[in-house]
Structures are given as structure tokens and as C-alpha cells.
Design a protein around this motif. Sequence first.
Motif, PDB file in Angstrom:
ATOM      1  N   TYR A 155       0.865  -1.187   0.000  1.00  0.00           N
ATOM      2  CA  TYR A 155       0.000   0.000   0.000  1.00  0.00           C
ATOM      3  C   TYR A 155       0.898   1.232   0.000  1.00  0.00           C
ATOM      4  N   PRO A 156       1.041   1.887  -1.156  1.00  0.00           N
ATOM      5  CA  PRO A 156       2.003   2.993  -1.289  1.00  0.00           C
ATOM      6  C   PRO A 156       1.786   4.150  -0.320  1.00  0.00           C
ATOM      7  N   GLN A 157       0.561   4.353   0.154  1.00  0.00           N
ATOM      8  CA  GLN A 157       0.301   5.476   1.050  1.00  0.00           C
ATOM      9  C   GLN A 157       0.628   5.142   2.501  1.00  0.00           C
ATOM     10  N   THR A 158       1.110   3.942   2.746  1.00  0.00           N
ATOM     11  CA  THR A 158       1.473   3.515   4.092  1.00  0.00           C
ATOM     12  C   THR A 158       2.847   2.849   4.042  1.00  0.00           C
ATOM     13  N   PRO A 159       3.458   2.603   5.205  1.00  0.00           N
ATOM     14  CA  PRO A 159       4.752   1.907   5.212  1.00  0.00           C
ATOM     15  C   PRO A 159       4.610   0.395   5.309  1.00  0.00           C
ATOM     16  N   TYR A 160       3.398  -0.135   5.047  1.00  0.00           N
ATOM     17  CA  TYR A 160       3.141  -1.547   5.288  1.00  0.00           C
ATOM     18  C   TYR A 160       3.096  -2.366   4.003  1.00  0.00           C
ATOM     19  N   ALA A 161       3.596  -3.596   4.126  1.00  0.00           N
ATOM     20  CA  ALA A 161       3.506  -4.568   3.046  1.00  0.00           C
ATOM     21  C   ALA A 161       3.140  -5.916   3.657  1.00  0.00           C
ATOM     22  N   PHE A 162       2.377  -6.697   2.914  1.00  0.00           N
ATOM     23  CA  PHE A 162       1.941  -8.016   3.357  1.00  0.00           C
ATOM     24  C   PHE A 162       2.517  -9.042   2.381  1.00  0.00           C
ATOM     25  N   ILE A 163       3.256  -9.989   2.904  1.00  0.00           N
ATOM     26  CA  ILE A 163       3.985 -10.929   2.057  1.00  0.00           C
ATOM     27  C   ILE A 163       3.579 -12.352   2.403  1.00  0.00           C
ATOM     28  N   SER A 164       3.229 -13.119   1.388  1.00  0.00           N
ATOM     29  CA  SER A 164       2.861 -14.521   1.622  1.00  0.00           C
ATOM     30  C   SER A 164       4.116 -15.341   1.892  1.00  0.00           C
ATOM     31  N   SER A 165       3.927 -16.487   2.513  1.00  0.00           N
ATOM     32  CA  SER A 165       5.051 -17.351   2.843  1.00  0.00           C
ATOM     33  C   SER A 165       5.779 -17.780   1.571  1.00  0.00           C
ATOM     34  N   CYS A 166       7.096 -17.821   1.664  1.00  0.00           N
ATOM     35  CA  CYS A 166       7.931 -18.153   0.506  1.00  0.00           C
ATOM     36  C   CYS A 166       8.564 -19.520   0.714  1.00  0.00           C
ATOM     37  N   HIS A 167       8.466 -20.396  -0.295  1.00  0.00           N
ATOM     38  CA  HIS A 167       8.996 -21.751  -0.143  1.00  0.00           C
ATOM     39  C   HIS A 167      10.509 -21.795  -0.295  1.00  0.00           C
ATOM     40  N   LEU A 168      11.114 -20.751  -0.859  1.00  0.00           N
ATOM     41  CA  LEU A 168      12.570 -20.663  -0.970  1.00  0.00           C
ATOM     42  C   LEU A 168      13.065 -19.591   0.009  1.00  0.00           C
ATOM     43  N   LYS A 169      13.480 -20.028   1.177  1.00  0.00           N
ATOM     44  CA  LYS A 169      13.833 -19.086   2.246  1.00  0.00           C
ATOM     45  C   LYS A 169      15.016 -18.193   1.879  1.00  0.00           C
ATOM     46  N   ASN A 170      15.912 -18.686   1.014  1.00  0.00           N
ATOM     47  CA  ASN A 170      17.091 -17.881   0.675  1.00  0.00           C
ATOM     48  C   ASN A 170      16.751 -16.682  -0.207  1.00  0.00           C
ATOM     49  N   THR A 171      15.527 -16.633  -0.734  1.00  0.00           N
ATOM     50  CA  THR A 171      15.127 -15.497  -1.561  1.00  0.00           C
ATOM     51  C   THR A 171      14.469 -14.377  -0.748  1.00  0.00           C
ATOM     52  N   VAL A 172      14.146 -14.663   0.514  1.00  0.00           N
ATOM     53  CA  VAL A 172      13.432 -13.680   1.332  1.00  0.00           C
ATOM     54  C   VAL A 172      14.222 -12.385   1.499  1.00  0.00           C
ATOM     55  N   PRO A 173      15.513 -12.407   1.851  1.00  0.00           N
ATOM     56  CA  PRO A 173      16.262 -11.147   1.983  1.00  0.00           C
ATOM     57  C   PRO A 173      16.285 -10.335   0.687  1.00  0.00           C
ATOM     58  N   LEU A 174      16.373 -11.021  -0.437  1.00  0.00           N
ATOM     59  CA  LEU A 174      16.377 -10.310  -1.713  1.00  0.00           C
ATOM     60  C   LEU A 174      15.031  -9.646  -1.975  1.00  0.00           C
ATOM     61  N   LEU A 175      13.951 -10.328  -1.632  1.00  0.00           N
ATOM     62  CA  LEU A 175      12.618  -9.754  -1.798  1.00  0.00           C
ATOM     63  C   LEU A 175      12.457  -8.513  -0.923  1.00  0.00           C
ATOM     64  N   HIS A 176      12.927  -8.592   0.302  1.00  0.00           N
ATOM     65  CA  HIS A 176      12.849  -7.442   1.210  1.00  0.00           C
ATOM     66  C   HIS A 176      13.674  -6.272   0.677  1.00  0.00           C
ATOM     67  N   GLN A 177      14.839  -6.577   0.146  1.00  0.00           N
ATOM     68  CA  GLN A 177      15.698  -5.528  -0.404  1.00  0.00           C
ATOM     69  C   GLN A 177      15.034  -4.826  -1.575  1.00  0.00           C
ATOM     70  N   ALA A 178      14.428  -5.607  -2.469  1.00  0.00           N
ATOM     71  CA  ALA A 178      13.755  -5.027  -3.631  1.00  0.00           C
ATOM     72  C   ALA A 178      12.602  -4.133  -3.209  1.00  0.00           C
ATOM     73  N   LEU A 179      11.830  -4.578  -2.219  1.00  0.00           N
ATOM     74  CA  LEU A 179      10.683  -3.793  -1.746  1.00  0.00           C
ATOM     75  C   LEU A 179      11.140  -2.518  -1.063  1.00  0.00           C
ATOM     76  N   LYS A 180      12.175  -2.628  -0.267  1.00  0.00           N
ATOM     77  CA  LYS A 180      12.685  -1.474   0.476  1.00  0.00           C
ATOM     78  C   LYS A 180      13.249  -0.412  -0.467  1.00  0.00           C
ATOM     79  N   VAL A 181      14.054  -0.828  -1.417  1.00  0.00           N
ATOM     80  CA  VAL A 181      14.689   0.121  -2.334  1.00  0.00           C
ATOM     81  C   VAL A 181      13.668   0.724  -3.297  1.00  0.00           C
ATOM     82  N   ALA A 182      12.806  -0.107  -3.859  1.00  0.00           N
ATOM     83  CA  ALA A 182      11.828   0.382  -4.834  1.00  0.00           C
ATOM     84  C   ALA A 182      10.844   1.368  -4.212  1.00  0.00           C
ATOM     85  N   SER A 183      10.530   1.182  -2.935  1.00  0.00           N
ATOM     86  CA  SER A 183       9.590   2.091  -2.262  1.00  0.00           C
ATOM     87  C   SER A 183      10.300   3.246  -1.564  1.00  0.00           C
TER      88      SER A 183
END
Length: 302
Positions: A155-183
Motif C-alpha cells: 500500500y504505497p500510502q502507508t509503510p506496510y507490506a503483506f507478504i505470503s510465505s515463501c517456499h525458498l527461504k534464501n530469496t526472502v532477503p532479496l525480496l525485502h531488499q527489492a521492496l525497500k529500495v523500490a519504495s
Amino acid sequence: MKENVAEFLRRTILKIPLSEMKSILEAWDFLSEDQLQTINLKQRKDYLAQEVILLCEDKRASLDDVVLLDIVYTQFHRHQKLWNVFQMSKEPGEDVDLFDMEQFQSSFKRILQRALKNVTVSFRVYEKDSVWIRVAWGTQYSQPNQYKPTFVVYYPQTPYAFISSCHLKNTVPLLHQALKVASKHHQIVHLDLRSRHLDSLKAIVFREYNQDPFLSSWGGGKAEGRRGLWRLLHLIGAPCMSLGVEYDYQLPGAPSPPTEAELFGCWNLHLMTRAGLPLWSEGSDSRWMDFLRRLCCIFCCS
């Protein structure tokens, strides 16, 4: 249409309930109204799926088109995912930037694709206030697995994001990085909130973020109890009817603020759920049941 795309489309159609088929295909907005009218919704689902595949082949449907159908299906059936809540923050004193959807999508996609050779990233703006992101992960040696994607609801008007469980745990930090930088944020933290009821989680964090006057006027009480209260809705709010709690949406006005004892009781409720204990049983004290109903009313009738 490629064979793997046709198979992905077939499987997606097969998991859509017949009662929702028309609504989901219309929301997908890929087939024309005339094409939708030709589909026999009363036939067996495997025949129906083949009919949809033939229509999509005529329109030369791509993987991106079918992925959008999967996003629409997930939006209708969001309760099938286990959602985690994350909060992002900026540096102290940093100005709030105007959100640019195209720039956000481009940056998010670029970060993932630079880090991973095989990844599929798709977006769908939903109800004008959120963007749904679908990420299908592959490896260096395998194509993205379209049947086990990760979903992000931001939700761009808030600092919140909701993320479904990921079956590849090693990709989670990369997903967080992409969300943090892009926003354009500098930090992202997990709020220790998770539930299959996405709308309940949204209600919790958005009430706190917006500082609802009714909720923020509560005075006193233990801080732990108030934090437990924010967690309450995803425990017994929206899913309360499935757990057996009944409450009246028609109560006149908002209930009175919770007492000190009720806040403490709410904290105990939070501890019970963390410990995996049942909220009640057949022999539960009637006063405990009344307490749960009242807390539901605080959220649902305020």
C-alpha cells in the motif's frame, strides 16, 4: 501458445470454483465480452478449461497474461495464503517522496532480475490503493516455478507490506531488499503478525497507522495489553464466526473503551494463542465468552 503456458492456464482454470468462474474471468479482462458469452459454464470443468485455452490461443496469450489470471484468482482467494506483515521506515527527518507506480515497478523488477537469472515478476494495481506483486522463483539451473509464487501486497500510502510465505527461504532477503529500495525506504522489519485473513491484518495495522481517534483515546492500561489488542483482530476478528463467536454488527454506536482488566485479559489472550492454547472449549466460562464478544464489538462496531 506454448505448451507450458497452456498447461499453466489449464491448472489455473481448474482451481477456480465454477460459481466464481465468470467473475474471475471478467476481472481478468483478457477475453472480450463476446468471447466470455460463448463459454459454457455448465459443462465439466476440464472441458471448460479446454474451451478457455482455445480462446486464449486465438488471442496469442502469453505467460504474462496467464500470470495475471493467477493474481486475480489469488485476490479472490487471499485466505489460502499465510500472510506476514512488514513495516518499512525512512531515515529521521527524510522527506516523503511522491509515489510513482511505474518507477516502483521498474525498480522492483530490476533489482530481482539483476540478482537472479530466472525470476518472473508481475504486477496488478488493485482498487487504486494497492499493488499486488507476484514473484515466481527459479534457480541458476531451473526456470521459475509458476506453481509456487510469492505474493506481496503493498500500500504505497502507508509503510506496510503483506507478504505470503515463501517456499525458498534464501530469496526472502532479496525480496525485502527489492521492496525497500523500490519504495524508497531504508529499513524493513517483520511485525510478528501473520494470518490467512489479509483483511484482518490490514485492519490492525491501518488502525494503528491512522491513529483512529476512538482507539487513540484509550487511556491507561498496560502497554503489553494494547499491543496484544492490535493483534486481536486477526485472532478473533474477521475469522471469529468460523471459530464460533457471534456478535451483533447492528449495535448502536461504538462500545465503551476497554477497561484495565480487559486490556490485561487481551494480553492473556495473545499469550494463549502464542502458546497454541485453544481460546475456549465447551466448558468455557460465560464471562470469558462475553469478554471475547465484547472485544469483537470494539473492532467491528467502532
